[in-house]
Design an enzyme around this catalytic site. Structure first.
Site, mmCIF file in Angstrom:
data_model
loop_
_atom_site.group_PDB
_atom_site.id
_atom_site.type_symbol
_atom_site.label_atom_id
_atom_site.label_comp_id
_atom_site.label_asym_id
_atom_site.label_seq_id
_atom_site.Cartn_x
_atom_site.Cartn_y
_atom_site.Cartn_z
ATOM 1 N N ASP A 1 2.374 -4.434 -2.978
ATOM 2 C CA ASP A 1 3.793 -4.527 -2.619
ATOM 3 C C ASP A 1 4.645 -4.357 -3.878
ATOM 4 O O ASP A 1 4.500 -5.123 -4.834
ATOM 5 C CB ASP A 1 4.074 -5.874 -1.937
ATOM 6 C CG ASP A 1 5.373 -5.849 -1.152
ATOM 7 O OD1 ASP A 1 6.414 -5.487 -1.723
ATOM 8 O OD2 ASP A 1 5.346 -6.211 0.042
ATOM 9 N N SER B 1 10.245 -4.438 2.907
ATOM 10 C CA SER B 1 8.812 -4.437 3.218
ATOM 11 C C SER B 1 8.546 -4.419 4.720
ATOM 12 O O SER B 1 7.472 -3.994 5.144
ATOM 13 C CB SER B 1 8.122 -5.659 2.598
ATOM 14 O OG SER B 1 8.137 -5.547 1.204
ATOM 15 N N THR C 1 4.556 -7.561 5.258
ATOM 16 C CA THR C 1 3.570 -6.469 5.245
ATOM 17 C C THR C 1 2.417 -6.715 6.214
ATOM 18 O O THR C 1 2.187 -5.893 7.108
ATOM 19 C CB THR C 1 3.076 -6.186 3.811
ATOM 20 O OG1 THR C 1 4.214 -5.959 2.975
ATOM 21 C CG2 THR C 1 2.155 -4.991 3.761
ATOM 22 N N GLU D 1 -3.241 -6.830 1.018
ATOM 23 C CA GLU D 1 -1.987 -6.718 0.271
ATOM 24 C C GLU D 1 -1.986 -7.565 -1.004
ATOM 25 O O GLU D 1 -2.258 -8.772 -0.949
ATOM 26 C CB GLU D 1 -0.793 -7.164 1.130
ATOM 27 C CG GLU D 1 0.526 -6.940 0.374
ATOM 28 C CD GLU D 1 1.740 -7.659 0.983
ATOM 29 O OE1 GLU D 1 2.841 -7.120 0.857
ATOM 30 O OE2 GLU D 1 1.582 -8.750 1.562
ATOM 31 N N HIS E 1 11.271 -8.559 -8.413
ATOM 32 C CA HIS E 1 12.533 -9.218 -8.050
ATOM 33 C C HIS E 1 12.976 -10.183 -9.154
ATOM 34 O O HIS E 1 14.171 -10.343 -9.400
ATOM 35 C CB HIS E 1 12.387 -9.992 -6.731
ATOM 36 C CG HIS E 1 12.364 -9.113 -5.522
ATOM 37 N ND1 HIS E 1 13.445 -8.374 -5.105
ATOM 38 C CD2 HIS E 1 11.384 -8.851 -4.623
ATOM 39 C CE1 HIS E 1 13.127 -7.705 -4.000
ATOM 40 N NE2 HIS E 1 11.882 -7.971 -3.691
ATOM 41 N N HIS F 1 6.914 0.316 -1.518
ATOM 42 C CA HIS F 1 8.120 0.750 -2.233
ATOM 43 C C HIS F 1 7.958 0.286 -3.680
ATOM 44 O O HIS F 1 7.049 -0.491 -3.981
ATOM 45 C CB HIS F 1 9.386 0.118 -1.633
ATOM 46 C CG HIS F 1 9.268 -1.377 -1.497
ATOM 47 N ND1 HIS F 1 9.318 -2.221 -2.582
ATOM 48 C CD2 HIS F 1 9.034 -2.161 -0.416
ATOM 49 C CE1 HIS F 1 9.142 -3.465 -2.171
ATOM 50 N NE2 HIS F 1 8.956 -3.459 -0.859
HETATM 51 ZN ZN LIG Z 1 10.636 -7.151 -2.182
#
Ligand SMILES: [Zn+2]
Length: 385
Positions: free
Chosen positions: A57, A98, A151, A266, A275, A314
């Site tokens: 992720d 996500s 996810t 994941e 972030h 992403h």
């Molecule tokens: Zn995020």
């Protein structure tokens, strides 16, 4: 009489022509049969029995290369022979979240940011995990977040909002998923509606594991390993090898199914490091995810019938790697945002079918390629090609 016309009916020439033609057709027949044989051989070779989908992720190219720099060229991901680029925009936004990108990868349909397993008009759509179940494959999900997070949720649930964690937990019970490992115990056991989903899981034959040793101790059957009340801790705060061990155990259990399996794993927290604009967090989580990819690749190398797809939903943080002294072993990063970006992300593949991933593809193509590589029957509800 026209001599050429006469020649055509000269019996000697006719005999020779017949012989030559017979030989020609004989050669054609054998080469055609050979070609068919080869093609069907390749056909088998390029259709995997098992597919392991690894999603980092927020893992763009910079995140991978930061880990590559930190480990001084000691990543497993880079061993994948095929690489393509994946567009990640959602139905609503240039920059996806996500939920929408998870839904695109899991179902082949783009949707609005925040929605899980539904079209923008809230029509539920079926995920690759459910098609795998329909076709007799064993299925699994693994995450370092709560297993109800966006996810993994995209592969199991259809809800209007990614925040509906308790509803997402409930929808695990609507499926035949064989193995799921992650955090999120509270969404199953300490719910606002007081329904105890752990009991429901037990009555459906799931082994319940609440710790890593309990998880490793399950050797057959279905398993729900809910190892943390909410999310797993960061690697830097004591998560240890949870992701690699969970990946190993999921493959260990799912590979018992003779027909094959599909599992999504994941590395959830690379995104959270992005972030936070925290380079140390990003690098450690990416290296941890790479180790789990190594577990998948080792199985695929040994098995010979398994496709490993390593991708991101992403990029997060708009990370760049500016030059400075002593970069190797200790990369410095510069973030341009504390949110996601719209830049395409790499997909790395290994195993039968890996060559199908090339060029600039769309995130919905991941679903389509998995669907066709598994040779599932065409379905009227499938997204357009
Ligand atoms: Zn995020």
């Amino acid at each position: 009489m026209n001599p050429s016309y006469q020649n055509r009916f000269n019996p000697d020439i006719m005999k020779k022509t017949t012989l030559i033609l017979s030989l020609f057709f004989l050669v054609c027949f054998y080469s055609n049969a050979n070609e068919k044989k080869q093609r069907s051989g390749n056909h088998r070779k390029h259709h995997p029995k098992n597919i392991i989908l690894m999603i980092g992720d927020g893992m763009g190219l910079s995140q991978m290369y930061a880990a590559y720099t930190a480990t001084q060229d000691n990543l497993r991901i880079t061993q994948c022979p095929n690489i393509a680029l994946v567009k990640t925009f959602s139905a609503s936004d240039y920059i996806t979240d996500s939920a929408a990108s998870g839904t695109a990868i899991a179902t082949g349909f783009k949707t609005t940011n925040g929605i899980i397993g539904m079209l923008p008009d809230k029509t539920p759509v079926r995920s690759i995990l459910k098609y795998a179940e329909d076709n007799g494959l064993a299925t699994g999900l693994v995450a370092t977040a709560a297993i109800t997070h966006a996810t993994p949720a995209s592969f199991i649930a259809s809800v209007e909002s990614r925040k509906m964690h308790e509803e997402i937990a409930m929808q695990f019970l609507d499926t035949d998923i064989d193995v799921f490992i992650g955090g999120g115990y509270n969404d199953f056991a300490r719910r606002s509606d007081s329904i105890h989903l752990i009991d429901s899981l037990i009555s459906r034959g799931y082994h319940i594991a609440k710790t890593i040793p309990e998880m490793l101790n399950v050797h057959q059957g279905k398993m729900a390993a809910l190892l943390y009340p909410e999310h797993a801790p960061k690697v830097s705060e004591g998560r240890g090898d949870m992701l690699s061990l969970a990946t190993f155990k999921a493959i260990d259990l799912l590979s018992l199914n003779k027909k094959g399996f599909f599992v999504m794993v994941e590395g959830s927290q690379i995104d959270w490091g992005g972030h936070d604009n925290n380079m140390d967090y990003v690098v450690k989580e990416t290296i941890d995810f790479d180790k789990a990819c190594g577990v998948a690749l080792d199985f695929a190398i040994q098995d010979g019938n398994t496709l490993v797809i390593i991708v991101a939903d992403h990029e997060t943080g708009g990370l760049s790697l500016p030059v400075r002294e002593g970069q190797w072993g200790n990369p410095e990063g510069k973030f341009s945002t504390d949110d996601h970006t719209g830049i395409p992300v790499p997909v790395y593949t290994f195993g039968p079918g890996a060559e199908q991933f090339h060029g600039l593809i769309d995130n919905t193509d991941i679903f389509k390629k998995i669907y066709h590589l598994f040779r599932f029957k065409d379905n009227v509800n499938l997204p357009g090609k």
